[in-house]
Design an enzyme around this catalytic site. Structure first.
Site, PDB file in Angstrom:
ATOM      1  N   TYR A 161       0.840  -1.183   0.000  1.00  0.00           N
ATOM      2  CA  TYR A 161       0.000   0.000   0.000  1.00  0.00           C
ATOM      3  C   TYR A 161       0.886   1.248   0.000  1.00  0.00           C
ATOM      4  O   TYR A 161       1.230   1.811   1.048  1.00  0.00           O
ATOM      5  CB  TYR A 161      -0.936   0.009   1.206  1.00  0.00           C
ATOM      6  CG  TYR A 161      -2.038  -1.025   1.136  1.00  0.00           C
ATOM      7  CD1 TYR A 161      -2.295  -1.732  -0.037  1.00  0.00           C
ATOM      8  CD2 TYR A 161      -2.839  -1.297   2.240  1.00  0.00           C
ATOM      9  CE1 TYR A 161      -3.299  -2.682  -0.109  1.00  0.00           C
ATOM     10  CE2 TYR A 161      -3.853  -2.232   2.181  1.00  0.00           C
ATOM     11  CZ  TYR A 161      -4.072  -2.929   1.009  1.00  0.00           C
ATOM     12  OH  TYR A 161      -5.082  -3.870   0.949  1.00  0.00           O
ATOM     13  N   SER A 204      -6.385 -13.948   1.261  1.00  0.00           N
ATOM     14  CA  SER A 204      -7.181 -12.933   0.579  1.00  0.00           C
ATOM     15  C   SER A 204      -7.318 -13.261  -0.895  1.00  0.00           C
ATOM     16  O   SER A 204      -6.418 -13.861  -1.501  1.00  0.00           O
ATOM     17  CB  SER A 204      -6.503 -11.563   0.751  1.00  0.00           C
ATOM     18  OG  SER A 204      -7.270 -10.527   0.163  1.00  0.00           O
TER      19      SER A 204
END
Length: 317
Positions: A53, A159
């Site tokens: 990120y 995920s």
């Protein structure tokens, strides 16, 4: 805030997806820190991040460092109450693209770097960001097993996965697997089978991008195929709250396993999202909300009354 369970931890029912604080369009660092503090003050105790990120090349871990700074400024009690979930297995070269690397050696190295940036002895929840088609799934998940056994991470998550990948990960990780994080929202309900499987296995389900279809901009400039006004907007008007609050409350009503992680760039946004934990929708509202954006190939369901066994409900960032 209402509480939910993630592994052996009790956490607030609404988390924060911290990605918007570090990627394109991000706020300045002080504004980002203010938003993180606002989340904690609103009762948010799950902060979701990842080493990937960031925006520019050479700044891997930007979001993790922000979270570490925010927590360093809080009291010891606040720090102990917050669960930081980070992820490894993706990268950003700095040109706007995303890469995938699920090699065990990469995941081990990425975990060590996340430990250093977060300034902790063990990561609360370490998640495999996305399956790497070039690497056997069992090898990637096996790296999480090694990290658990070494005490580098306290719990593991996966995920962007399908049902078989969840089952395989459960076989390898046992009770060390505590969560599944897939895309799920009013506008994108394709991961319902994975949600129900997670529920059946006692895993938390963390919907990412949980506000899909509910951005305020759709009221004036609807996206292709997304109506400008939905039942979510109508219920919101009747309740005197935002459509986003209604969307998050609807997600919470689907299952006790669900812990949405909406993103936010401003304190007002996360305060509004956190308030959804206190919004309980009635049966008529849930029935109205189950229709908009529904996948035409899936059975309709009615909130938490939907069967918990995925076999009973049958007819993957």
């Amino acid at each position: 805030m209402r509480q939910r369970t993630l592994g052996e931890r009790s956490i607030g029912a609404i988390g924060l997806g911290a990605m918007p604080l570090s990627v394109e369009g991000r706020p300045g660092p002080e504004a980002a820190l203010t938003t993180l503090h606002a989340a904690i003050d609103a009762g948010v105790t799950l902060l979701d991040t990842a080493d990937s990120y960031h925006w520019h090349a050479g700044e891997a871990g930007h979001n993790e460092r922000l979270i570490a700074r925010a927590l360093a400024a809080r009291s010891p009690a606040d720090r102990a109450n917050v669960l930081v979930a980070t992820k490894g297995g993706r990268g950003r070269p700095g040109d706007g693209s995303w890469t995938v690397d699920g090699r065990p050696e990469h995941l081990r190295r990425a975990c060590e770097e996340s430990l250093r940036r977060l300034g902790v002895a063990a990561i609360d929840l370490y998640q495999l960001h996305k399956p790497d088609p070039r690497v056997p799934w069992t090898d990637s998940v096996g790296a999480l097993r090694e990290l658990l056994d070494a005490g580098k991470i306290r719990a593991a998550g996966i995920s962007n996965v399908d049902e078989q990948q969840i089952l395989t990960a459960r076989e390898i990780l046992g009770p060390g697997l505590v969560s599944v994080q897939n895309r799920f929202s009013p506008a994108d309900r394709g991961a319902l089978p994975q949600l129900r499987l997670a529920e059946r296995l006692g895993l938390a389900f963390l919907p990412w991008s949980p506000l899909g279809g509910l951005a305020r901009s759709v009221l004036d400039d609807p996206a292709d195929g997304v109506p400008a006004r939905t039942a979510f907007h109508r219920v919101a008007e009747a309740r005197g709250v935002s459509p986003q609050q209604v969307g998050l409350a609807w997600l919470l009503a689907l299952s006790p396993a669900v812990v949405p992680i909406p993103g936010a760039r401003r304190p007002a946004s996360i305060r509004d999202s956190a308030a959804a934990a206190g919004l309980v929708l009635d049966a008529d509202e849930l029935a109205a909300l189950d229709g908009p954006f529904a996948d035409p190939d899936s059975r309709p369901w009615t909130g938490s009354a939907y069967p918990a066994d995925p076999a009973a409900s049958a007819s993957s960032r």
